[in-house]
Design an enzyme around this catalytic site. Sequence first.
Site, PDB file in Angstrom:
ATOM      1  N   GLU A 363       0.847  -1.219   0.000  1.00  0.00           N
ATOM      2  CA  GLU A 363       0.000   0.000   0.000  1.00  0.00           C
ATOM      3  C   GLU A 363       0.874   1.258   0.000  1.00  0.00           C
ATOM      4  O   GLU A 363       0.562   2.260   0.653  1.00  0.00           O
ATOM      5  CB  GLU A 363      -1.028  -0.036   1.132  1.00  0.00           C
ATOM      6  CG  GLU A 363      -1.999  -1.198   0.931  1.00  0.00           C
ATOM      7  CD  GLU A 363      -3.422  -0.981   1.393  1.00  0.00           C
ATOM      8  OE1 GLU A 363      -3.763   0.150   1.736  1.00  0.00           O
ATOM      9  OE2 GLU A 363      -4.193  -1.961   1.384  1.00  0.00           O
TER      10      GLU A 363
HETATM   11  N1  CAA Z   1      -6.583  11.705  -2.940  1.00  0.00           N
HETATM   12  C1  CAA Z   1      -7.230  12.153  -4.049  1.00  0.00           C
HETATM   13  N2  CAA Z   1      -6.572  12.462  -5.199  1.00  0.00           N
HETATM   14  C2  CAA Z   1      -5.236  12.287  -5.226  1.00  0.00           C
HETATM   15  C3  CAA Z   1      -4.515  11.825  -4.111  1.00  0.00           C
HETATM   16  C4  CAA Z   1      -5.238  11.527  -2.930  1.00  0.00           C
HETATM   17  N3  CAA Z   1      -4.621  11.072  -1.833  1.00  0.00           N
HETATM   18  N4  CAA Z   1      -3.209  11.751  -4.438  1.00  0.00           N
HETATM   19  C5  CAA Z   1      -3.108  12.176  -5.704  1.00  0.00           C
HETATM   20  N5  CAA Z   1      -4.331  12.498  -6.187  1.00  0.00           N
HETATM   21  C6  CAA Z   1      -4.672  13.049  -7.498  1.00  0.00           C
HETATM   22  C7  CAA Z   1      -3.922  14.362  -7.696  1.00  0.00           C
HETATM   23  O1  CAA Z   1      -4.635  15.451  -7.162  1.00  0.00           O
HETATM   24  C8  CAA Z   1      -3.802  14.430  -9.192  1.00  0.00           C
HETATM   25  O2  CAA Z   1      -5.031  14.887  -9.718  1.00  0.00           O
HETATM   26  P1  CAA Z   1      -5.063  15.911 -10.983  1.00  0.00           P
HETATM   27  O3  CAA Z   1      -4.588  15.140 -12.154  1.00  0.00           O
HETATM   28  O4  CAA Z   1      -6.496  16.293 -11.079  1.00  0.00           O
HETATM   29  O5  CAA Z   1      -4.153  17.052 -10.631  1.00  0.00           O
HETATM   30  C9  CAA Z   1      -3.647  12.969  -9.608  1.00  0.00           C
HETATM   31  O6  CAA Z   1      -4.184  12.181  -8.527  1.00  0.00           O
HETATM   32  C10 CAA Z   1      -2.199  12.584  -9.832  1.00  0.00           C
HETATM   33  O7  CAA Z   1      -1.481  12.832  -8.634  1.00  0.00           O
HETATM   34  P2  CAA Z   1       0.098  12.948  -8.566  1.00  0.00           P
HETATM   35  O8  CAA Z   1       0.573  13.895  -9.619  1.00  0.00           O
HETATM   36  O9  CAA Z   1       0.471  13.202  -7.150  1.00  0.00           O
HETATM   37  O10 CAA Z   1       0.515  11.454  -9.013  1.00  0.00           O
HETATM   38  P3  CAA Z   1       1.936  10.779  -9.139  1.00  0.00           P
HETATM   39  O11 CAA Z   1       1.986  10.031 -10.402  1.00  0.00           O
HETATM   40  O12 CAA Z   1       3.018  11.753  -8.824  1.00  0.00           O
HETATM   41  O13 CAA Z   1       1.860   9.628  -8.000  1.00  0.00           O
HETATM   42  C11 CAA Z   1       2.098   8.724  -5.805  1.00  0.00           C
HETATM   43  C12 CAA Z   1       1.664   9.898  -6.679  1.00  0.00           C
HETATM   44  C13 CAA Z   1       1.741   9.157  -4.397  1.00  0.00           C
HETATM   45  C14 CAA Z   1       3.570   8.415  -5.902  1.00  0.00           C
HETATM   46  C15 CAA Z   1       1.252   7.463  -6.190  1.00  0.00           C
HETATM   47  O14 CAA Z   1       1.659   6.950  -7.441  1.00  0.00           O
HETATM   48  C16 CAA Z   1       1.342   6.351  -5.151  1.00  0.00           C
HETATM   49  O15 CAA Z   1       0.668   6.415  -4.123  1.00  0.00           O
HETATM   50  N6  CAA Z   1       2.162   5.306  -5.433  1.00  0.00           N
HETATM   51  C17 CAA Z   1       2.146   4.104  -4.592  1.00  0.00           C
HETATM   52  C18 CAA Z   1       1.083   3.151  -5.085  1.00  0.00           C
HETATM   53  C19 CAA Z   1       0.623   2.197  -4.043  1.00  0.00           C
HETATM   54  O16 CAA Z   1       0.402   2.552  -2.885  1.00  0.00           O
HETATM   55  N7  CAA Z   1       0.394   0.948  -4.445  1.00  0.00           N
HETATM   56  C20 CAA Z   1      -0.096  -0.062  -3.565  1.00  0.00           C
HETATM   57  C21 CAA Z   1      -1.055  -0.926  -4.293  1.00  0.00           C
HETATM   58  S1  CAA Z   1      -2.080  -1.992  -3.349  1.00  0.00           S
HETATM   59  C22 CAA Z   1      -1.066  -3.133  -2.611  1.00  0.00           C
HETATM   60  O17 CAA Z   1      -0.102  -2.795  -2.032  1.00  0.00           O
HETATM   61  C23 CAA Z   1      -1.390  -4.557  -2.658  1.00  0.00           C
HETATM   62  C24 CAA Z   1      -2.424  -4.956  -1.741  1.00  0.00           C
HETATM   63  O18 CAA Z   1      -3.323  -5.678  -2.127  1.00  0.00           O
HETATM   64  C25 CAA Z   1      -2.330  -4.616  -0.278  1.00  0.00           C
END
Ligand code: CAA
Length: 379
Positions: A363
């Site tokens: 996550e």
């Molecule tokens: N809430 C709402 N919207 C959000 C947000 C949030 N917390 N975070 C970002 N956004 C929106 C932004 O506002 C933006 O919107 P606009 O295009 O309208 O401006 C859009 O999303 C893109 O945001 P970013 O430019 O910040 O995106 P980024 O490409 O730089 O990525 C990141 C941000 C935080 C690095 C994200 O990619 C991330 O969280 N990566 C990790 C992924 C992850 O947690 N994966 C786990 C998968 S599940 C798992 O682990 C397996 C399981 O089954 C347990």
Amino acid sequence: MDFSLTQEQERIRQWVRTFAQSRVAPLAAGIDERDELPRHLLAEMGELGLLGLPIPEAWGGVGADFLSYILAVEELSYASAAVGLVVAVHTAVGSFPILYFGTPVQQQRYLPRLASGTWLAAFALSEPEAGSDAAALRTRAQRSGAGYVLNGSKVFVTNGSFADLFCVFAVTDARRGSRGISAFLVERGTPGLQLGPSLRKMGMNGSGTCALVLEDVYVPEEQRLGEEGEGFPIAMRLLDGGRVGIAAQALGIARAAFDAAHAYTRTRKQFGQEIFQFQGVQFMLADMATQIEAARWLVYRAALLRQAGKPCTREAAMAKLFASDTAMRVTTDAVQLLGGYGYAKDYPVERYMRDAKVTQIYEGTNQIQRIVISRHLTR
Ligand code: CAA
């Protein structure tokens, strides 16, 4: 600031603690060893409402608040981290998508099944080439007639081996980057959806982590979650809540390790006295207890913000970062305090240490949490 629990939250915590200690803890070592979650345990949890704790009663859930759900994940994880994980994923990133973003028809069809545990849910975001960079998905959803055809692959899908419903993220418009991603509800058994074998892991055994292959999977438009292009912010919003759950899980593991280590130091005698009497040991336990206490308040605070509908992206990331690092430190120290026995399978602390590691990874890795936190720093 009032950090005390309401009577209802305290009641739910006690109820889940009693259940976890009596029904889950005795199975925990076997779940880890066999890498299998007994179906009867899931059925029992479903009947009791543990798989629909924060789902409104109207949909067959218990209607508990978010902090109560977090307390439940903590207590279940204290007994078995894998069971805590299955519940956390099923709820926060499996059922909440439908509760918050589903159409009335989707809610009607899925929420009662998910809340009762008749069906289990999973979250399919990560791909071989899109882990931390979640917007770099390659799975495509191509418009076709009254729906979409999905092609691609997913990895690290917790609950995947036994889930009945998958929340799948796919690119609907490759030109729009993160704004070109959409979410879809795909049922197990849909033609073209193939489940890979359960991934063999260091810990969290029993949580049914697998890969998915989607080959010409037809999904009618009614199965899209939210509007086209809204998938990425939906995933991020779900992960905000999901990360508080992972933090609670880490807290439960850390508490279990601390209690095991503390109890051991009170009975183990060396050099003619309980090893607890050595100041070096007391200092280790004092540090562990302090870190756990700090983690607890970060987790509960993030949960309260989330419950109040306030922004909690930063606080969820902080809670997940700190609680998982705490779990790793505390479990490692617990192994050290038990010495050779800590390294042996006869005691649970080596399992706690193996289970704790992934809370720093899934996550969103803790490096990603730091990116999220730093983006929310104000000057
Ligand atoms: N809430 C709402 N919207 C959000 C947000 C949030 N917390 N975070 C970002 N956004 C929106 C932004 O506002 C933006 O919107 P606009 O295009 O309208 O401006 C859009 O999303 C893109 O945001 P970013 O430019 O910040 O995106 P980024 O490409 O730089 O990525 C990141 C941000 C935080 C690095 C994200 O990619 C991330 O969280 N990566 C990790 C992924 C992850 O947690 N994966 C786990 C998968 S599940 C798992 O682990 C397996 C399981 O089954 C347990």
